[in-house]
Design an enzyme around this catalytic site. Sequence first.
Site, PDB file in Angstrom:
ATOM      1  N   LEU A  35     -14.865   4.210 -10.056  1.00  0.00           N
ATOM      2  CA  LEU A  35     -14.047   5.367  -9.697  1.00  0.00           C
ATOM      3  C   LEU A  35     -14.323   5.674  -8.227  1.00  0.00           C
ATOM      4  CD1 LEU A  35     -12.139   7.625 -10.739  1.00  0.00           C
ATOM      5  CD2 LEU A  35     -14.181   8.967 -11.239  1.00  0.00           C
ATOM      6  N   ALA A  36     -13.520   5.029  -7.358  1.00  0.00           N
ATOM      7  CA  ALA A  36     -13.735   5.199  -5.919  1.00  0.00           C
ATOM      8  C   ALA A  36     -13.168   6.545  -5.488  1.00  0.00           C
ATOM      9  CB  ALA A  36     -13.048   4.064  -5.163  1.00  0.00           C
ATOM     10  N   HIS A  37     -13.933   7.278  -4.707  1.00  0.00           N
ATOM     11  CA  HIS A  37     -13.476   8.592  -4.252  1.00  0.00           C
ATOM     12  C   HIS A  37     -14.347   9.060  -3.098  1.00  0.00           C
ATOM     13  CE1 HIS A  37     -16.863   9.464  -6.867  1.00  0.00           C
ATOM     14  NE2 HIS A  37     -16.927  10.673  -6.381  1.00  0.00           N
ATOM     15  N   ALA A  38     -13.871  10.083  -2.421  1.00  0.00           N
ATOM     16  CA  ALA A  38     -14.667  10.744  -1.392  1.00  0.00           C
ATOM     17  C   ALA A  38     -14.358  12.230  -1.478  1.00  0.00           C
ATOM     18  CB  ALA A  38     -14.335  10.189  -0.012  1.00  0.00           C
TER      19      ALA A  38
END
Lengths: 94, 156
Positions: free
Chosen positions: B64-67
């Site tokens: 779950l790629a996020h920033a």
Amino acid sequence: MRIIAVCGSGIGTSAILKLNAERALGRLGLSAVVDASDLESVAVAASDAQVVLTSTELAGAVRAALGRNHAEIIEVVNYFDVDEIGGKLEASLG
Amino acid sequence: MTTPSLPDVAVHLGAHVDDWRQAVREAGRALARSGSTRAEYTDRMIAVIEEFGAYVVVAPGLALAHARPGPDVLREGLSVVTLAAPVEFGHPHNDPVSVVIGLAVANAEEHVASVARLANVFNDEQVIARIAGAASADEVRQLLGMGRSDESEHRS
């Protein structure tokens, strides 16, 4: 009882962890307040918490951030596995 | 409540990547294509993993790629990338990754609903493999319980 779910940015992953921890607590019949936090603010967020939930990857950084805080750190492998989260919470709180 | 959307451009099936950075970059490109983010957001998603490690691999096979929210997030959005061949993110238990979800939220409060939806979907452990093997964006939308168009969502 208070539980903090921690991830690097305080959004996304920690929110999933919070939701599934609440689900796991519900299944166990335990009541606790679960809040999400990022690493930066975990020391403050966890000042009155019994348990800090995080991933294995972040456990070292969480431990360092908590310093002398006595909250127990529980490492979760699969954030969507309510059984895993519940089993670990039960072992810690039960 | 509006039905969340996942337009075709936010879905990339069978992406060929050599490593986790490329995988996250594809998720970022898909977010940008859908109008959710600017290109800089992709770099920030990569920076999160460089700084904190592979904790974004939240379940076996799923990253779950996020920033954090930022000016490079134009509106909340989701992208789905499946990989032709799984890659290692460096997670001790959940590698290799075959599905990368890109998540962009405009503020920390509003994302709870979208994350709750993801939690509901992925609490079924079969879903990751199904998405990894999905043959069309429609199939992915169906698995995620999402609609195609976001026009109605932003009419007001």
